[in-house]
Design an enzyme around this catalytic site. Structure first.
Site, PDB file in Angstrom:
ATOM      1  N   SER A 264      -9.494 -48.401 -17.147  1.00 50.55           N
ATOM      2  CA  SER A 264      -9.712 -48.247 -15.705  1.00 50.55           C
ATOM      3  C   SER A 264     -10.100 -46.812 -15.370  1.00 50.55           C
ATOM      4  O   SER A 264      -9.682 -45.868 -16.054  1.00 50.55           O
ATOM      5  CB  SER A 264      -8.409 -48.600 -14.980  1.00 50.55           C
ATOM      6  OG  SER A 264      -8.434 -48.142 -13.649  1.00 50.55           O
TER       7      SER A 264
ATOM      8  N   LYS B 145      -2.902 -46.571 -19.332  1.00 47.45           N
ATOM      9  CA  LYS B 145      -4.256 -46.937 -19.766  1.00 47.45           C
ATOM     10  C   LYS B 145      -4.835 -45.840 -20.670  1.00 47.45           C
ATOM     11  O   LYS B 145      -5.457 -46.135 -21.700  1.00 47.45           O
ATOM     12  CB  LYS B 145      -5.169 -47.154 -18.553  1.00 47.45           C
ATOM     13  CG  LYS B 145      -4.870 -48.438 -17.764  1.00 47.45           C
ATOM     14  CD  LYS B 145      -5.283 -49.684 -18.521  1.00 47.45           C
ATOM     15  CE  LYS B 145      -5.079 -50.963 -17.720  1.00 47.45           C
ATOM     16  NZ  LYS B 145      -5.299 -52.180 -18.533  1.00 47.45           N
TER      17      LYS B 145
ATOM     18  N   TYR C 298       0.318 -46.107 -14.206  1.00 44.89           N
ATOM     19  CA  TYR C 298      -0.706 -47.060 -14.655  1.00 44.89           C
ATOM     20  C   TYR C 298      -1.841 -46.330 -15.370  1.00 44.89           C
ATOM     21  O   TYR C 298      -2.254 -46.700 -16.472  1.00 44.89           O
ATOM     22  CB  TYR C 298      -1.228 -47.821 -13.435  1.00 44.89           C
ATOM     23  CG  TYR C 298      -2.393 -48.741 -13.676  1.00 44.89           C
ATOM     24  CD1 TYR C 298      -2.193 -50.022 -14.169  1.00 44.89           C
ATOM     25  CD2 TYR C 298      -3.692 -48.343 -13.384  1.00 44.89           C
ATOM     26  CE1 TYR C 298      -3.263 -50.881 -14.363  1.00 44.89           C
ATOM     27  CE2 TYR C 298      -4.768 -49.195 -13.579  1.00 44.89           C
ATOM     28  CZ  TYR C 298      -4.555 -50.466 -14.066  1.00 44.89           C
ATOM     29  OH  TYR C 298      -5.614 -51.310 -14.260  1.00 44.89           O
TER      30      TYR C 298
END
Lengths: 322, 322
Positions: free
Chosen positions: A123, A151, A147
Site C-alpha cells: 500500500s 506493510k 498498518y
C-alpha cells in the site's frame, strides 16, 4: 495452474476471483483450480469456468498456511490484511494479521520447498510525511500508521525471501482504491469513495476535508488489472527490487467533484455535504499526493488516466443507472 | 538510572560498558546499576565506579526479555545481533536473533507499561545497490543481505512502537567499525580492519579487493560516542523520524593505505598482500560509499574527520606500540 487467493473475501479479492473464474486463464496459463481463502469463508463467483474451492482459514494460526500449500499452488495472492483503522485501534491484531501471518506464509512456502509466484498487496500507506510532492521510486518508507509499518516490513521480508530463492515475490503498492462499491465504512479514506458513490445513487455523502486535498487513486478494476499482470510477468527484469509503486491518478477533491459534475450532473454534486473534521483532515494531510510509478509502467502496469475514467469504471462495473 | 545493555559481550558492547562503568554517568545522569546481558555471560569491566551485573540471557527465548525488565531499566541498549555473514549462512538463526528477539524485547517493554529509552544499533547494511554516490537521509532501505533486511524491519518496528508511545526509541545506523581490535574474522568486511591492525603489529594481512573501493567508516571510539550521545538527547526534535544515519569517514582503500603509510611507515604497507577475491569484491561493490548524516550531525553526533584520525584512535585505544 493452481491459484490460491488469501484474503479472497475482501472487495478486491472478490473482484480478482471473479475475473480469474470468468476467464479460466491468467497470462496465457490455463487455471486448473482456484482456491479462495479468508478468515470467513469467501463467496464463490456466481459463474465460473473452473473448479473453485472456498475455505475459512486464518493464516495467522500456525499450521494453517502449510495446509493451504498442500496442493502446491504455483500462484499465491496474499491480500489478507487488517485495514489501517483497525490495525491502529487493535495493535496486537494488526501485527498478528498483517505481519506474523505473512511471516508464517512465507516460512511455510520455504518449508514446502518449491518456488511459487507470490503477489503481495502492499500500500502507499508505507509512505508518511515528510515527502516530496512526487514520491520517487527509491524513497524511504517511513509510515505513520501501524498498518503502513506492517506493510513495509512485509515488503522487506518478501524481497529477502525472493533474493534467497525461497519464493518468487512481487509487492505492489496499491493506490487508494476508489470508487469502492458497498456501504460507507469507518476508514479515514472512506469519504473519497462515498462522495462519488452515494451521490450517484441519489444519496447524500459527507466531505470532511478541504477540496485542496490531493491524493493517489486507482479503480477496483485497475487494482484487479495490477494483480493479474503481476501474476505472470518476468520478474528477472526487476532484479532485487521487487516492490513497485503502482500507477494511479493524482486528483484533488475539487477535481473529483468536477468529474462527478460532468458525469452525474449538478444534482449529484449538491448531495455532497461539507462537514470539516479536523482529525480526518490531519490524517489525510499526511497521505501521498503523487507517486513516481515509472518502473511499473515500463513493466506494463496500467491505471486510469483521469478521474473521469475512474468514475466511468465504477458506473460500468457496478451497473449504476445514470 | 538503571541501564541494560543487551549484546554486551560484543566488541562495541564491551567498550560501551567500559565507558559507562568508568564514568558512572551518562549525559549528566548518574548510573545506579549497569546490567550486561548476552547469550554468553559478558565479562564485567575490570574497574567500575558502579554496580555491574552480568547475565547469560538469550532474548530470542520467550520470557527472557520480561526478566531483564524486572528492575525497569530506564535506558536499554539493544546491540544483540547475529552478524551479516552468519545471518546469510543460517537463515533461521538470523531471523530469530535479529528480528524475533527484537520483537520480543519491544513487546516486553510495552507489556511492562513504562517508556524507557531504547537505543538500537542498526547498520548501513540496510542499504543496497542501486544507490547514489551519497545516500540521502530519506533513501529507501533495499538491503541485499538478510542481516540488512532484519535491521531494516526492526527500524520500522522501533519507529512504530515509538510513535505509539510504547517506548522512546532511536535507531542509529552504524558505519563499518574500523579498526576492530582482536583477530581477523570471517566477515566479508573483516579485511578493512585487518589491513590496518595486522601490519601495525608487524603481521601480514590480505587485501581481497581493489584499492578503488570506497566505504563508510567510524572507529569503535566513535561508535561508543554515538551510543552514549543517543542515550539522553531530546528525541522530540526527531519527530517521527527516529532512525539516523551516523556520520563517518568516506575513504577508499587507497586512502586507507596512505594513512597507514603516514602513521605506521612503509614497512606496514609492505605487509599488505594483494589477493583479489572476486566474491568479496562483488559483495563490497554493493556497499554504501558515503551517507548524508546531516540530521545526526545537527543533533551533535560526531565521528572522525579523516582516516588518519581513525588509525590514531586505534593506536591510542588499543595501546599499540609504534
Amino acid at each position: 495452474m493452481n491459484i490460491l487467493v488469501i484474503g479472497a473475501a475482501g472487495m478486491v479479492g472478490r473482484k480478482l476471483c471473479d475475473a480469474l473464474a470468468k476467464s479460466g486463464d491468467v497470462g496465457g496459463h490455463s487455471i486448473d483450480q482456484l482456491t479462495m481463502a479468508d478468515t470467513i469463508a469467501p463467496i464463490a463467483p456466481s459463474s465460473s469456468s473452473i473448479p473453485v474451492l472456498t475455505l475459512a482459514s486464518d493464516i495467522s494460526r500456525p499450521g494453517t498456511a502449510q495446509a493451504l500449500l498442500s496442493d502446491r499452488p504455483q500462484l499465491i495472492y496474499h491480500l489478507a490484511a487488517v485495514v489501517s483503522g483497525e490495525a491502529e485501534a487493535d495493535f496486537d491484531k494488526g501485527y498478528r494479521v498483517n505481519l506474523t501471518a505473512s511471516q508464517l506464509l512465507f516460512e511455510a512456502v520455504r518449508e514446502a520447498g518449491y518456488r511459487p509466484r507470490i503477489v503481495f498487496a502492499s500500500s502507499i500507506a508505507v509512505f508518511g510525511v515528510p515527502f516530496p510532492e512526487v514520491i520517487p521510486e527509491d524513497f524511504a518508507p517511513r509510515p505513520l500508521t501501524s498498518y503502513g509499518a506492517q506493510k513495509a516490513m512485509v515488503e522487506l521480508l518478501l524481497a529477502d525471501f525472493s533474493r534467497r530463492n525461497f519464493l518468487d515475490g512481487i509487492g505492489i503498492r496499491l493506490p487508494t482504491i476508489c470508487v469502492r462499491p458497498g456501504k460507507p465504512n469507518q476508514a479515514a479514506s472512506s469519504f473519497f469513495s462515498n462522495i462519488i458513490r452515494e451521490p450517484l445513487k441519489g444519496e447524500p455523502a459527507i466531505l470532511p476535508v478541504t477540496e485542496q486535498i490531493r491524493h493517489w487513486f486507482a479503480s477496483p478494476r485497475s487494482a484487479v488489472g495490477f494483480l493479474l499482470h503481476a501474476a505472470t510477468i518476468d520478474l528477472d527484469r526487476l532484479g532485487s527490487l521487487r516492490i513497485l509503486n503502482m500507477p494511479g491518478v493524482s486528483a484533488t477533491v475539487e477535481e473529483m467533484i468536477a468529474s462527478l459534475r460532468r458525469l452525474g450532473g449538478p444534482k449529484c454534486v449538491n448531495l455532497i455535504l461539507r462537514r470539516p473534521d479536523a482529525m480526518i483532515q490531519k490524517i489525510v494531510d499526511g497521505w501521498p499526493r503523487r507517486l513516481d510509478a515509472s518502473r511499473a509502467q515500463i513493466l506494463g502496469f496500467r491505471a486510469e488516466k483521469s478521474f473521469d475514467e475512474i468514475i466511468l469504471a465504477h458506473i460500468e462495473d457496478e451497473s449504476i443507472a445514470r
